[in-house]
Design an enzyme around this catalytic site. Structure first.
Site, PDB file in Angstrom:
ATOM      1  N   HIS A 171       0.850  -1.196   0.000  1.00 35.99           N
ATOM      2  CA  HIS A 171       0.000   0.000   0.000  1.00 35.99           C
ATOM      3  C   HIS A 171       0.882   1.241   0.000  1.00 35.99           C
ATOM      4  O   HIS A 171       1.886   1.286   0.725  1.00 35.99           O
ATOM      5  CB  HIS A 171      -0.891   0.049   1.242  1.00 35.99           C
ATOM      6  CG  HIS A 171      -2.150  -0.751   1.144  1.00 35.99           C
ATOM      7  ND1 HIS A 171      -2.787  -1.265   2.256  1.00 35.99           N
ATOM      8  CD2 HIS A 171      -2.912  -1.111   0.080  1.00 35.99           C
ATOM      9  CE1 HIS A 171      -3.870  -1.924   1.868  1.00 35.99           C
ATOM     10  NE2 HIS A 171      -3.970  -1.844   0.565  1.00 35.99           N
ATOM     11  N   CYS A 259      -4.648   2.545   8.845  1.00 35.68           N
ATOM     12  CA  CYS A 259      -5.525   1.448   8.393  1.00 35.68           C
ATOM     13  C   CYS A 259      -6.734   1.250   9.301  1.00 35.68           C
ATOM     14  O   CYS A 259      -7.764   0.721   8.871  1.00 35.68           O
ATOM     15  CB  CYS A 259      -4.758   0.134   8.351  1.00 35.68           C
ATOM     16  SG  CYS A 259      -3.131   0.215   7.598  1.00 35.68           S
TER      17      CYS A 259
END
Length: 267
Positions: A171, A259
Site C-alpha cells: 500500500h 488502516c
C-alpha cells in the site's frame, strides 16, 4: 474548488472504526511474527487507539466487529468518504479474501444519507493506496490497486489525482503520508520521492520505516506508532505534537495507524 493548504486545519474530524473480529489472527500478512498475534491484546490496543482519537477531539463512530473477515479491522481500505456532498466511493479489494468487507460499510453510509458509488470489476482500489492532500490526491499503483481503480478515483475527486507506481510495499501509505503544511513523511527507499516534489519531505530512516504510517489529526498533531524514537524526534523538531499508540498486534498483520480508521474527509 479545492482549498489552499494554508486554509485547512484538518482533513477530517470524524472517523469510522470497527474492532478486530475473532478471526483476526488469521489475517493476510507477510510479517514474520504473524503467527504470534494476540487477539485480546489487539482488542485492548484498538480501544487505546479509539481513546487516543477521542482525546484529540475526533468523533469516532463504531461499527461492530465483522465475523468471517480476519482483516476487517483495517476499515480504511473499504471506501473513500467525502463529507461535502455526502459521497462515498466503495472499494473493490485487490486482495480477494477481503471482498465482502465493504458491503456493511456501504449499508452504514447509505443509512447516514451518503450517496455511494462502487468501484466496478475489473478495477481494484483499496483505501490504503490513497493519500489525500489539500490540493492533490495521490494513489499507489500496487498489487491491490490497478489502473481501473485510479480512473474510478479520478471520477470521484475534483482535485488532481496522481498515480504513483509502488512496488516495494503493498500500500502506498506504508511508505508516505501527508501531515498538513504541504509536508509528507516518506521512506525514500520504498517509494520514489520525485512524485512528491512540490512537498516538503521529512525522511523516515529505513529501519524505522513502519513509522512512516502516521495519521495527521490537524493542527500539527500526528498519531503515530509507539517505539520509533528517531522519527518522533524528527517530527517534534518540525513543530509537530506526536501522540503515540502501541499497535504491535496490527503491525504483525501488515497494518498501521491509518488502516484502523475510515476518515470522513472534509475536502
Amino acid at each position: 474548488m479545492s482549498m489552499g493548504h494554508e486554509r485547512i486545519k484538518e482533513l477530517f474530524n470524524t472517523v469510522l472504526v470497527r474492532p478486530p473480529s475473532r478471526e483476526f489472527p488469521r489475517c493476510v500478512s507477510t510479517h514474520p511474527l504473524r503467527n504470534t498475534v494476540d487477539l485480546n491484546l489487539a482488542l485492548r490496543q484498538h480501544e487505546d487507539y479509539v481513546n487516543a482519537l477521542q482525546e484529540e477531539g475526533i468523533e469516532v463512530k463504531k461499527l461492530p466487529s465483522l465475523d468471517g473477515f480476519p482483516d476487517s479491522v483495517f476499515i480504511q481500505d473499504t471506501a473513500l468518504v467525502r463529507a461535502p456532498g455526502r459521497k462515498a466511493l466503495i472499494s473493490r479489494f485487490g486482495e480477494p479474501s477481503r471482498r465482502g468487507e465493504e458491503a456493511s460499510i456501504r449499508e452504514f453510509l447509505e443509512k447516514l444519507g451518503f450517496i455511494t458509488v462502487n468501484v466496478e470489476a475489473p478495477a481494484t482500489l483499496e483505501g490504503g493506496d490513497v493519500m489525500v492532500t489539500d490540493a492533490v490526491v495521490f494513489v499507489g499503483l500496487t498489487t491491490r490497486t490497478n489502473v481501473g481503480g485510479v480512473e474510478a478515483l479520478k471520477s470521484f475527486f475534483k482535485q488532481e489525482v496522481i498515480a504513483v507506481p509502488t512496488e516495494k510495499v503493498f500500500h502506498l501509505l506504508s511508505a508516505v503520508n501527508y501531515i498538513g503544511n504541504k509536508t509528507v513523511v516518506i521512506v525514500p527507499e520504498l517509494v520514489d520521492p520525485q512524485y512528491f516534489r512540490g512537498f516538503k519531505q521529512i525522511r523516515v530512516p529505513l529501519d524505522e520505516a513502519y513509522a512512516a504510517n502516521v495519521l495527521y489529526l490537524g493542527e500539527n498533531r500526528i498519531l503515530m506508532p509507539k517505539g520509533y524514537p528517531r522519527t518522533a524526534e524528527k517530527l517534534r523538531k518540525e513543530g509537530y505534537r506526536t501522540v503515540e499508540v502501541d499497535v504491535s498486534e496490527f503491525r504483525k498483520c501488515d497494518g498501521g495507524v491509518t488502516c484502523l480508521s475510515l476518515p470522513f474527509l472534509l475536502i
